[in-house]
Design a protein around this motif. Structure first.
Motif, PDB file in Angstrom:
ATOM      1  N   PHE A   4      40.663 -41.041  -1.506  1.00 33.46           N
ATOM      2  CA  PHE A   4      39.693 -40.326  -1.776  1.00 33.46           C
ATOM      3  C   PHE A   4      38.132 -41.026  -1.506  1.00 33.46           C
ATOM      4  O   PHE A   4      37.444 -40.870  -0.848  1.00 33.46           O
ATOM      5  N   SER A   5      38.193 -42.500  -1.997  1.00 34.97           N
ATOM      6  CA  SER A   5      36.992 -43.405  -2.110  1.00 34.97           C
ATOM      7  C   SER A   5      36.842 -43.808  -0.310  1.00 34.97           C
ATOM      8  O   SER A   5      35.870 -43.672  -0.104  1.00 34.97           O
ATOM      9  N   LEU A   6      38.038 -43.937   0.151  1.00 32.60           N
ATOM     10  CA  LEU A   6      37.849 -43.998   1.934  1.00 32.60           C
ATOM     11  C   LEU A   6      37.154 -42.849   2.392  1.00 32.60           C
ATOM     12  O   LEU A   6      36.389 -43.176   3.207  1.00 32.60           O
ATOM     13  N   ALA A   7      37.741 -41.614   1.995  1.00 30.25           N
ATOM     14  CA  ALA A   7      37.236 -40.427   2.750  1.00 30.25           C
ATOM     15  C   ALA A   7      35.834 -40.139   2.257  1.00 30.25           C
ATOM     16  O   ALA A   7      35.042 -39.651   2.803  1.00 30.25           O
ATOM     17  N   LEU A   8      35.246 -40.658   1.135  1.00 28.43           N
ATOM     18  CA  LEU A   8      33.905 -40.362   0.704  1.00 28.43           C
ATOM     19  C   LEU A   8      32.974 -41.885   0.733  1.00 28.43           C
ATOM     20  O   LEU A   8      31.839 -41.515   0.679  1.00 28.43           O
ATOM     21  N   ALA A   9      33.510 -42.739   1.240  1.00 27.13           N
ATOM     22  CA  ALA A   9      32.541 -44.108   1.460  1.00 27.13           C
ATOM     23  C   ALA A   9      31.210 -43.655   1.956  1.00 27.13           C
ATOM     24  O   ALA A   9      30.291 -44.288   1.702  1.00 27.13           O
ATOM     25  N   ASP A  10      31.151 -42.700   3.180  1.00 28.68           N
ATOM     26  CA  ASP A  10      29.856 -42.677   3.750  1.00 28.68           C
ATOM     27  C   ASP A  10      28.874 -41.672   2.840  1.00 28.68           C
ATOM     28  O   ASP A  10      27.456 -41.546   3.235  1.00 28.68           O
ATOM     29  N   ASP A  11      29.281 -41.003   1.864  1.00 28.35           N
ATOM     30  CA  ASP A  11      28.395 -39.950   1.089  1.00 28.35           C
ATOM     31  C   ASP A  11      27.938 -40.476   0.001  1.00 28.35           C
ATOM     32  O   ASP A  11      27.180 -39.829  -0.914  1.00 28.35           O
ATOM     33  N   LEU A  12      28.286 -41.545  -0.376  1.00 31.30           N
ATOM     34  CA  LEU A  12      27.715 -42.432  -1.698  1.00 31.30           C
ATOM     35  C   LEU A  12      26.171 -42.888  -1.527  1.00 31.30           C
ATOM     36  O   LEU A  12      25.359 -42.784  -2.478  1.00 31.30           O
ATOM     37  N   GLY A  13      25.887 -43.077  -0.361  1.00 32.46           N
ATOM     38  CA  GLY A  13      24.264 -43.794  -0.012  1.00 32.46           C
ATOM     39  C   GLY A  13      24.793 -45.258   0.319  1.00 32.46           C
ATOM     40  O   GLY A  13      25.597 -45.744   0.373  1.00 32.46           O
TER      41      GLY A  13
ATOM     42  N   LEU B   2      28.286 -49.326  -6.287  1.00 31.62           N
ATOM     43  CA  LEU B   2      29.107 -49.650  -7.311  1.00 31.62           C
ATOM     44  C   LEU B   2      28.851 -48.637  -8.248  1.00 31.62           C
ATOM     45  O   LEU B   2      30.067 -48.396  -8.917  1.00 31.62           O
ATOM     46  N   ILE B   3      27.876 -47.975  -8.320  1.00 28.93           N
ATOM     47  CA  ILE B   3      27.885 -46.975  -9.451  1.00 28.93           C
ATOM     48  C   ILE B   3      28.769 -45.738  -8.972  1.00 28.93           C
ATOM     49  O   ILE B   3      29.319 -45.215  -9.672  1.00 28.93           O
ATOM     50  N   GLY B   4      28.382 -45.268  -7.662  1.00 30.00           N
ATOM     51  CA  GLY B   4      29.024 -43.967  -7.105  1.00 30.00           C
ATOM     52  C   GLY B   4      30.520 -44.218  -7.199  1.00 30.00           C
ATOM     53  O   GLY B   4      31.229 -43.181  -7.516  1.00 30.00           O
ATOM     54  N   ALA B   5      31.135 -45.478  -6.931  1.00 27.63           N
ATOM     55  CA  ALA B   5      32.547 -45.335  -6.802  1.00 27.63           C
ATOM     56  C   ALA B   5      33.078 -45.072  -8.209  1.00 27.63           C
ATOM     57  O   ALA B   5      34.228 -44.386  -8.272  1.00 27.63           O
ATOM     58  N   HIS B   6      32.447 -45.235  -9.229  1.00 27.42           N
ATOM     59  CA  HIS B   6      33.089 -44.851 -10.604  1.00 27.42           C
ATOM     60  C   HIS B   6      33.143 -43.505 -10.753  1.00 27.42           C
ATOM     61  O   HIS B   6      33.817 -43.070 -11.571  1.00 27.42           O
ATOM     62  N   LEU B   7      32.414 -42.684 -10.176  1.00 25.86           N
ATOM     63  CA  LEU B   7      32.284 -41.169 -10.199  1.00 25.86           C
ATOM     64  C   LEU B   7      33.123 -40.552  -9.218  1.00 25.86           C
ATOM     65  O   LEU B   7      33.211 -39.355  -9.329  1.00 25.86           O
ATOM     66  N   ILE B   8      33.916 -41.231  -8.371  1.00 22.44           N
ATOM     67  CA  ILE B   8      34.937 -40.545  -7.704  1.00 22.44           C
ATOM     68  C   ILE B   8      36.033 -40.039  -8.302  1.00 22.44           C
ATOM     69  O   ILE B   8      36.797 -40.889  -8.850  1.00 22.44           O
ATOM     70  N   THR B   9      36.089 -38.492  -8.404  1.00 18.01           N
ATOM     71  CA  THR B   9      37.339 -38.181  -9.003  1.00 18.01           C
ATOM     72  C   THR B   9      37.632 -36.983  -8.061  1.00 18.01           C
ATOM     73  O   THR B   9      37.330 -36.528  -6.875  1.00 18.01           O
ATOM     74  N   ASP B  10      39.026 -36.413  -8.343  1.00 15.92           N
ATOM     75  CA  ASP B  10      39.375 -35.303  -7.588  1.00 15.92           C
ATOM     76  C   ASP B  10      38.422 -34.331  -7.374  1.00 15.92           C
ATOM     77  O   ASP B  10      38.245 -33.784  -6.225  1.00 15.92           O
ATOM     78  N   GLU B  11      37.815 -33.921  -8.301  1.00 12.99           N
ATOM     79  CA  GLU B  11      36.861 -32.882  -8.487  1.00 12.99           C
ATOM     80  C   GLU B  11      35.651 -33.061  -7.399  1.00 12.99           C
ATOM     81  O   GLU B  11      35.364 -32.395  -6.578  1.00 12.99           O
ATOM     82  N   THR B  12      35.003 -34.353  -7.451  1.00  8.46           N
ATOM     83  CA  THR B  12      33.748 -34.914  -6.770  1.00  8.46           C
ATOM     84  C   THR B  12      34.607 -34.715  -5.165  1.00  8.46           C
ATOM     85  O   THR B  12      33.475 -34.335  -4.497  1.00  8.46           O
ATOM     86  N   ALA B  13      35.505 -35.518  -4.930  1.00  9.91           N
ATOM     87  CA  ALA B  13      35.904 -35.358  -3.801  1.00  9.91           C
ATOM     88  C   ALA B  13      36.177 -34.060  -3.168  1.00  9.91           C
ATOM     89  O   ALA B  13      35.648 -33.741  -1.861  1.00  9.91           O
ATOM     90  N   ALA B  14      36.727 -33.136  -3.620  1.00  6.70           N
ATOM     91  CA  ALA B  14      36.713 -31.764  -3.584  1.00  6.70           C
ATOM     92  C   ALA B  14      35.498 -31.143  -2.979  1.00  6.70           C
ATOM     93  O   ALA B  14      35.528 -30.247  -1.976  1.00  6.70           O
TER      94      ALA B  14
ATOM     95  N   SER C 126      27.698 -33.205  -8.659  1.00  5.01           N
ATOM     96  CA  SER C 126      28.674 -33.036  -9.204  1.00  5.01           C
ATOM     97  C   SER C 126      29.271 -34.123 -10.148  1.00  5.01           C
ATOM     98  O   SER C 126      29.803 -34.036 -11.374  1.00  5.01           O
ATOM     99  N   GLY C 127      29.083 -35.374  -9.624  1.00  7.38           N
ATOM    100  CA  GLY C 127      29.635 -36.392 -10.135  1.00  7.38           C
ATOM    101  C   GLY C 127      28.939 -36.994 -11.536  1.00  7.38           C
ATOM    102  O   GLY C 127      29.569 -37.092 -12.537  1.00  7.38           O
ATOM    103  N   ILE C 128      27.544 -36.798 -11.585  1.00  2.00           N
ATOM    104  CA  ILE C 128      26.811 -37.128 -12.820  1.00  2.00           C
ATOM    105  C   ILE C 128      27.087 -36.389 -13.934  1.00  2.00           C
ATOM    106  O   ILE C 128      27.438 -36.338 -14.948  1.00  2.00           O
ATOM    107  N   GLY C 129      27.141 -34.787 -13.482  1.00  2.00           N
ATOM    108  CA  GLY C 129      27.388 -33.926 -14.369  1.00  2.00           C
ATOM    109  C   GLY C 129      28.795 -33.938 -15.126  1.00  2.00           C
ATOM    110  O   GLY C 129      28.812 -33.618 -16.193  1.00  2.00           O
ATOM    111  N   LEU C 130      29.867 -34.019 -14.205  1.00  7.09           N
ATOM    112  CA  LEU C 130      31.247 -34.345 -14.625  1.00  7.09           C
ATOM    113  C   LEU C 130      31.123 -35.404 -15.527  1.00  7.09           C
ATOM    114  O   LEU C 130      31.816 -35.231 -16.518  1.00  7.09           O
ATOM    115  N   PHE C 131      30.550 -36.590 -15.237  1.00 10.03           N
ATOM    116  CA  PHE C 131      30.838 -37.840 -16.198  1.00 10.03           C
ATOM    117  C   PHE C 131      30.306 -37.538 -17.616  1.00 10.03           C
ATOM    118  O   PHE C 131      30.900 -37.791 -18.417  1.00 10.03           O
TER     119      PHE C 131
END
Lengths: 255, 104
Positions: free
Chosen positions: A107-116, A123-135, A153-158
């Protein structure tokens, strides 16, 4: 215009708005925020049951709470707590959890462009990568919407996950015998709901999982807790026997 | 150090390392498709084994009928694409009611 070094001036902003512009709610297509909020709510229910199950299983309150803050991955947390409370031992618990979480690397490879762009965001965004945020991210097509979907979705979910786990853990101590409320059935049901989409989509996963489950249940009376689940990985051998395999075994061309 | 704390910390560090893979390796390394597929299927196999043993066994014996019945109901709800929360609450409620009715 903004130099990357100046991000130190406003750490808050880098966390919420990686890159040159702020993430805005209006970057999300209509309806997405409602879907995101529903997932926060659903995960909060799961979080409450996670906290309650962990404490009811005999773990001290800090275990589910610290795990939720630092590990922050539902299925791995459930499996680790399941093994710890069943007496499977910390090594099996950590190993199973890590194997389960290895999928976040994909997932993290798939999302690498979208964190900023900034390193703080990554570094902060990496911790928020989950199944849900990826979806949620993968469901958006355009860069701004993807980044907004990720951070919102990531901050709210955390927040939802950690608050609900703490609540559940506090309630679990008050509830006493949670078996009375059927919470022991909630944990397998959660896992079932999590894997069902993968099983629906992938025949190889279905065959491997069926074989693995039979192996694990058959081994459960014989082996110490934790071992049967790891032994289930032998089921992966069944995944190879797919329809794609040629009828006559030709070792040279098989792979 | 407390073994449970060590377990939590190892799991946390390993998980964070997996999550950093994307931002750190982005554009430099690509996992072979076969490895990715094997990791994905492996995770599914683990989850299914965990839920099967979790639904049917308690320690090294049978868990009784109430729990697997509740899990089955949760599974049916999930199969019919019911919301996640309903799956959880449905499974727990069914098991609780069966126990209330005297089913082990």
């Amino acid at each position: 215009m903004r130099s990357p070094h100046r991000t130190n001036d406003s750490p808050d902003r880098t966390a919420h708005a990686p890159g040159p512009s702020l993430v805005r709610l209006s970057d999300l297509p209509p309806g997405v925020l409602r879907d995101i909020a529903l997932v926060w709510l659903a995960d909060a229910v799961v979080g409450v049951s996670f906290g309650a199950i962990a404490v009811a299983g005999g773990l001290p309150l800090w275990v589910p709470v610290l795990m939720s803050l630092l590990v922050y991955a539902g299925s791995a947390q459930f499996s680790a707590v399941g093994l710890l409370t069943a007496g499977g031992g910390p090594v099996a618990a950590a190993a199973t959890g890590l194997l389960l979480n290895s999928r976040t690397a994909a997932f993290s490879l798939a999302l690498a462009d979208d964190l900023g762009r900034s390193w703080a965001a990554r570094l902060i965004g990496a911790h928020l990568i989950t199944d849900e945020t990826a979806a949620f991210v993968l469901a958006q097509d355009e860069g701004k919407a993807r980044r907004a979907a990720f951070w919102i979705s990531g901050i709210g979910l955390f927040l939802a996950w950690n608050v609900s786990v703490l609540t559940g853990a506090l309630a679990g101590t008050a509830l006493g015998d949670t078996d009375r409320f059927g919470l022991d059935a909630a944990f397998p049901a959660v896992l079932l709901a999590l894997v069902l989409p993968a099983l629906r989509a992938d025949g190889a996963a279905r065959r491997a999982s069926a074989a693995g489950a039979v192996i694990a249940v058959a081994a459960a009376p014989l082996l110490p807790a934790g071992m049967p689940v790891l032994l289930a990985l032998l089921g992966l051998l069944a995944a190879r026997r797919g329809p794609r395999r040629p009828r006559t075994t030709a070792p040279g061309s098989a792979s | 150090m407390n073994a449970t704390l060590a377990c939590v910390l190892v799991l946390a560090a390993g998980t964070y390392a997996f999550r950093l893979a994307g931002p750190v390796l982005h554009g430099r390394v690509h996992l072979p498709a076969r490895v990715q597929e094997l990791l994905t299927v492996g995770a599914t196999v683990l989850l299914v084994a965990l839920l099967a043993t979790g639904a049917l066994t308690e320690g090294q014996g049978f868990a009784g009928w109430s729990r697997p019945a509740g899990v089955l109901l949760g599974g049916i709800l999930a199969w019919r694409r019911a919301p996640f929360a309903l799956v959880v609450v449905g499974a727990a409620t069914a098991t609780a009611l069966l126990r209330l009715a005297g089913v082990p």
